[in-house]
Scaffold this motif. Structure first.
Motif, PDB file in Angstrom:
ATOM      1  N   SER A  83      27.517  75.130  49.382  1.00 57.33           N
ATOM      2  CA  SER A  83      27.802  73.883  50.087  1.00 57.33           C
ATOM      3  C   SER A  83      27.634  72.724  49.120  1.00 57.33           C
ATOM      4  CB  SER A  83      26.892  73.722  51.309  1.00 57.33           C
ATOM      5  OG  SER A  83      25.551  73.561  50.903  1.00 57.33           O
ATOM      6  N   TYR A  84      28.341  71.635  49.385  1.00 55.16           N
ATOM      7  CA  TYR A  84      28.299  70.463  48.515  1.00 55.16           C
ATOM      8  C   TYR A  84      28.757  69.250  49.310  1.00 55.16           C
ATOM      9  CZ  TYR A  84      33.378  70.942  48.219  1.00 55.16           C
ATOM     10  OH  TYR A  84      34.710  71.021  48.536  1.00 55.16           O
ATOM     11  N   LEU A  85      28.555  68.057  48.743  1.00 55.55           N
ATOM     12  CA  LEU A  85      29.006  66.820  49.364  1.00 55.55           C
ATOM     13  C   LEU A  85      30.303  66.364  48.717  1.00 55.55           C
ATOM     14  CD1 LEU A  85      25.717  64.718  49.762  1.00 55.55           C
ATOM     15  CD2 LEU A  85      26.980  65.972  51.529  1.00 55.55           C
ATOM     16  N   ALA A  86      31.283  66.005  49.557  1.00 56.93           N
ATOM     17  CA  ALA A  86      32.584  65.535  49.071  1.00 56.93           C
ATOM     18  C   ALA A  86      32.857  64.135  49.615  1.00 56.93           C
ATOM     19  CB  ALA A  86      33.687  66.501  49.536  1.00 56.93           C
ATOM     20  N   ASP A  87      33.736  63.420  48.942  1.00 54.72           N
ATOM     21  CA  ASP A  87      34.099  62.063  49.374  1.00 54.72           C
ATOM     22  C   ASP A  87      35.067  62.064  50.549  1.00 54.72           C
ATOM     23  OD1 ASP A  87      32.517  60.810  47.443  1.00 54.72           O
ATOM     24  OD2 ASP A  87      34.096  60.986  45.931  1.00 54.72           O
ATOM     25  N   SER A  88      35.842  63.130  50.673  1.00 47.31           N
ATOM     26  CA  SER A  88      36.832  63.182  51.753  1.00 47.31           C
ATOM     27  C   SER A  88      36.762  64.547  52.442  1.00 47.31           C
ATOM     28  CB  SER A  88      38.243  62.927  51.206  1.00 47.31           C
ATOM     29  OG  SER A  88      38.520  63.797  50.145  1.00 47.31           O
ATOM     30  N   PRO A  89      37.179  64.602  53.718  1.00 51.36           N
ATOM     31  CA  PRO A  89      37.066  65.857  54.467  1.00 51.36           C
ATOM     32  C   PRO A  89      38.098  66.897  54.036  1.00 51.36           C
ATOM     33  CG  PRO A  89      38.162  64.200  55.791  1.00 51.36           C
ATOM     34  CD  PRO A  89      37.733  63.513  54.523  1.00 51.36           C
ATOM     35  N   MET A  90      37.814  68.148  54.378  1.00 53.06           N
ATOM     36  CA  MET A  90      38.751  69.246  54.143  1.00 53.06           C
ATOM     37  C   MET A  90      38.920  70.006  55.447  1.00 53.06           C
ATOM     38  SD  MET A  90      37.509  70.709  50.453  1.00 53.06           S
ATOM     39  CE  MET A  90      38.972  71.677  50.166  1.00 53.06           C
ATOM     40  N   ASP A  91      40.083  70.591  55.634  1.00 51.97           N
ATOM     41  CA  ASP A  91      40.347  71.389  56.831  1.00 51.97           C
ATOM     42  C   ASP A  91      39.614  72.719  56.754  1.00 51.97           C
ATOM     43  OD1 ASP A  91      42.053  69.437  57.802  1.00 51.97           O
ATOM     44  OD2 ASP A  91      43.836  70.359  56.903  1.00 51.97           O
ATOM     45  N   THR A  92      39.118  73.201  57.885  1.00 58.00           N
ATOM     46  CA  THR A  92      38.520  74.530  57.904  1.00 58.00           C
ATOM     47  C   THR A  92      39.598  75.558  57.559  1.00 58.00           C
ATOM     48  OG1 THR A  92      38.875  74.650  60.288  1.00 58.00           O
ATOM     49  CG2 THR A  92      36.681  73.998  59.560  1.00 58.00           C
ATOM     50  N   VAL A 132      37.110  77.099  53.318  1.00 60.62           N
ATOM     51  CA  VAL A 132      36.212  76.133  53.957  1.00 60.62           C
ATOM     52  C   VAL A 132      35.755  76.695  55.303  1.00 60.62           C
ATOM     53  CG1 VAL A 132      35.993  73.801  54.892  1.00 60.62           C
ATOM     54  CG2 VAL A 132      37.333  74.190  52.801  1.00 60.62           C
ATOM     55  N   LEU A 133      34.449  76.859  55.435  1.00 63.04           N
ATOM     56  CA  LEU A 133      33.859  77.306  56.694  1.00 63.04           C
ATOM     57  C   LEU A 133      33.624  76.113  57.622  1.00 63.04           C
ATOM     58  CD1 LEU A 133      32.457  79.383  58.553  1.00 63.04           C
ATOM     59  CD2 LEU A 133      30.381  79.020  57.211  1.00 63.04           C
ATOM     60  N   SER A 134      33.106  75.024  57.046  1.00 64.42           N
ATOM     61  CA  SER A 134      32.849  73.833  57.859  1.00 64.42           C
ATOM     62  C   SER A 134      32.885  72.584  56.988  1.00 64.42           C
ATOM     63  CB  SER A 134      31.489  73.941  58.572  1.00 64.42           C
ATOM     64  OG  SER A 134      30.439  73.926  57.625  1.00 64.42           O
ATOM     65  N   CYS A 135      33.109  71.454  57.659  1.00 61.63           N
ATOM     66  CA  CYS A 135      33.141  70.156  56.984  1.00 61.63           C
ATOM     67  C   CYS A 135      32.541  69.139  57.961  1.00 61.63           C
ATOM     68  CB  CYS A 135      34.579  69.802  56.602  1.00 61.63           C
ATOM     69  SG  CYS A 135      34.694  68.277  55.659  1.00 61.63           S
ATOM     70  N   GLN A 136      31.302  68.735  57.697  1.00 67.13           N
ATOM     71  CA  GLN A 136      30.561  67.871  58.612  1.00 67.13           C
ATOM     72  C   GLN A 136      30.307  66.504  57.979  1.00 67.13           C
ATOM     73  OE1 GLN A 136      29.723  69.021  61.667  1.00 67.13           O
ATOM     74  NE2 GLN A 136      30.610  71.019  61.185  1.00 67.13           N
ATOM     75  N   PRO A 137      30.465  65.421  58.760  1.00 70.34           N
ATOM     76  CA  PRO A 137      30.153  64.100  58.215  1.00 70.34           C
ATOM     77  C   PRO A 137      28.667  63.984  57.880  1.00 70.34           C
ATOM     78  CG  PRO A 137      30.664  63.964  60.567  1.00 70.34           C
ATOM     79  CD  PRO A 137      30.925  65.361  60.150  1.00 70.34           C
ATOM     80  N   GLN A 138      28.381  63.402  56.736  1.00 72.00           N
ATOM     81  CA  GLN A 138      26.996  63.226  56.270  1.00 72.00           C
ATOM     82  C   GLN A 138      26.899  61.837  55.666  1.00 72.00           C
ATOM     83  OE1 GLN A 138      24.939  66.230  55.997  1.00 72.00           O
ATOM     84  NE2 GLN A 138      23.184  65.437  54.899  1.00 72.00           N
ATOM     85  N   GLN A 139      26.424  60.867  56.441  1.00 70.57           N
ATOM     86  CA  GLN A 139      26.405  59.460  56.061  1.00 70.57           C
ATOM     87  C   GLN A 139      27.819  59.041  55.661  1.00 70.57           C
ATOM     88  OE1 GLN A 139      23.183  59.554  53.239  1.00 70.57           O
ATOM     89  NE2 GLN A 139      21.654  59.486  54.852  1.00 70.57           N
ATOM     90  N   ASP A 140      28.034  58.635  54.402  1.00 71.27           N
ATOM     91  CA  ASP A 140      29.381  58.195  54.008  1.00 71.27           C
ATOM     92  C   ASP A 140      30.159  59.297  53.291  1.00 71.27           C
ATOM     93  OD1 ASP A 140      27.675  58.134  51.838  1.00 71.27           O
ATOM     94  OD2 ASP A 140      28.648  56.416  50.901  1.00 71.27           O
ATOM     95  N   LYS A 141      29.662  60.548  53.361  1.00 69.39           N
ATOM     96  CA  LYS A 141      30.326  61.670  52.693  1.00 69.39           C
ATOM     97  C   LYS A 141      30.554  62.802  53.695  1.00 69.39           C
ATOM     98  CE  LYS A 141      28.812  60.694  48.021  1.00 69.39           C
ATOM     99  NZ  LYS A 141      30.031  60.464  47.303  1.00 69.39           N
ATOM    100  N   TRP A 142      31.026  63.931  53.163  1.00 64.55           N
ATOM    101  CA  TRP A 142      31.274  65.119  53.986  1.00 64.55           C
ATOM    102  C   TRP A 142      30.571  66.314  53.363  1.00 64.55           C
ATOM    103  CZ3 TRP A 142      34.155  64.634  58.436  1.00 64.55           C
ATOM    104  CH2 TRP A 142      34.831  63.406  58.594  1.00 64.55           C
ATOM    105  N   GLN A 143      29.805  67.027  54.177  1.00 72.57           N
ATOM    106  CA  GLN A 143      29.171  68.250  53.691  1.00 72.57           C
ATOM    107  C   GLN A 143      30.115  69.418  53.945  1.00 72.57           C
ATOM    108  OE1 GLN A 143      25.073  68.978  54.691  1.00 72.57           O
ATOM    109  NE2 GLN A 143      25.286  71.181  54.351  1.00 72.57           N
ATOM    110  N   VAL A 144      30.589  69.996  52.843  1.00 74.92           N
ATOM    111  CA  VAL A 144      31.550  71.100  52.915  1.00 74.92           C
ATOM    112  C   VAL A 144      30.819  72.409  52.630  1.00 74.92           C
ATOM    113  CG1 VAL A 144      33.691  72.048  51.968  1.00 74.92           C
ATOM    114  CG2 VAL A 144      33.381  69.565  52.095  1.00 74.92           C
TER     115      VAL A 144
END
Length: 199
Positions: free
Chosen positions: A115-124, A147-159
Motif C-alpha cells: 500500500s502507498y499514498l498517491a496524489d490521485s485516485p485509481m480504479d479498483t 488495485v484492491l482499494s483506493c481510499q481518501p486519506q487527507q489530501d491524498k489517496w491510500q492505494v
C-alpha cells in the motif's frame, strides 16, 4: 492467477503477513487485461533477473559450506564479503531502474501486496506494473498487480495493491524481506522498552 474479482483479490491479499515499512516503489498503470506469465517473464528488466539469480547463488553456496567442517566458517566469511560487494554493485544497477516519474513510498508491504499514498485516485482492479526496491540490499522485484482499494486519506489517496502476476521466487524474496524488517522492528521496540525501564 487470471482476471480476479474484487472479492478474490481481497482474499489473496490476506494470504501473507504484511509489515508497515517504507520502501521505494515504482507504480505505473497499464491498459488492458492482466498480462500472462509469459508476458511477465518477457517484461522483467535484466537487472532484476540478475539480482534474483545472484541472491539464489549466494544462498546455495553458503548452504553447501555446512558440510566442510572447521574451514567452513572462514570460507563463509570470505564468500559473504564477496557477495556483499556484488550486492552493492547490483543495488546501484537496480537503482538505475527507479523512475522518478512513477516513484512512491510504501506504507506497508508483504508477500501479497503493498500500500502507498498517491496524489490521485485509481480504479479498483486497475492493472499496474510494480517495481519494489527492498531495503538493506535485499534486492528488487518486478511484477504486475491490481488495485484492491483506493481510499481518501487527507489530501491524498491510500492505494492497496495485490501482486496478481509475480514469480514465486520473487514473492519469497518479499516475504523474507518483510520478516527481516519485522524482526528488526521488534528488536528496536524491545531495546526502547529496556531503555525506558532502565531510565
Amino acid at each position: 492467477m487470471s482476471e480476479l474479482t474484487l472479492e478474490q483479490l481481497a482474499d489473496a491479499y490476506q494470504d501473507y503477513f504484511s509489515v508497515e515499512h517504507s520502501i521505494s516503489l515504482n507504480i505505473r498503470p497499464i491498459p488492458g487485461p492482466l498480462p500472462d506469465e509469459a508476458a511477465l517473464l518477457n517484461a522483467i528488466p535484466p537487472p532484476f533477473l540478475l539480482a534474483s539469480e545472484a541472491n539464489s547463488l549466494n544462498s546455495s553456496a553458503l548452504r553447501s559450506l555446512n558440510r566442510l567442517g572447521e574451514l567452513a566458517e572462514e570460507l563463509a566469511n570470505y564468500l559473504q564479503q564477496q557477495a556483499r560487494k556484488i550486492d552493492l554493485l547490483l543495488h546501484y544497477v537496480l537503482r538505475q531502474q527507479d523512475n522518478d516519474a512513477h516513484r512512491y513510498t510504501s506504507l506497508s508491504y508483504g508477500g501479497s501486496g503493498c500500500s502507498y499514498l498517491a496524489d490521485s485516485p485509481m480504479d479498483t482492479l486497475q492493472v499496474v506494473e510494480i517495481k519494489l526496491f527492498l531495503d538493506n540490499n535485499d534486492g528488487a522485484v518486478f511484477c504486475y498487480g491490481q488495485v484492491l482499494s483506493c481510499q481518501p486519506q487527507q489530501d491524498k489517496w491510500q492505494v492497496t495493491l495485490v501482486f496478481s502476476r509475480i514469480r514465486e521466487e520473487d514473492r519469497e524474496l518479499i516475504v523474507r524481506a518483510s520478516l527481516h524488517q519485522q524482526s528488526r522492528l521488534l528488536k528496536q521496540h524491545a531495546q526502547r522498552r529496556q531503555q525506558q525501564t532502565q531510565g
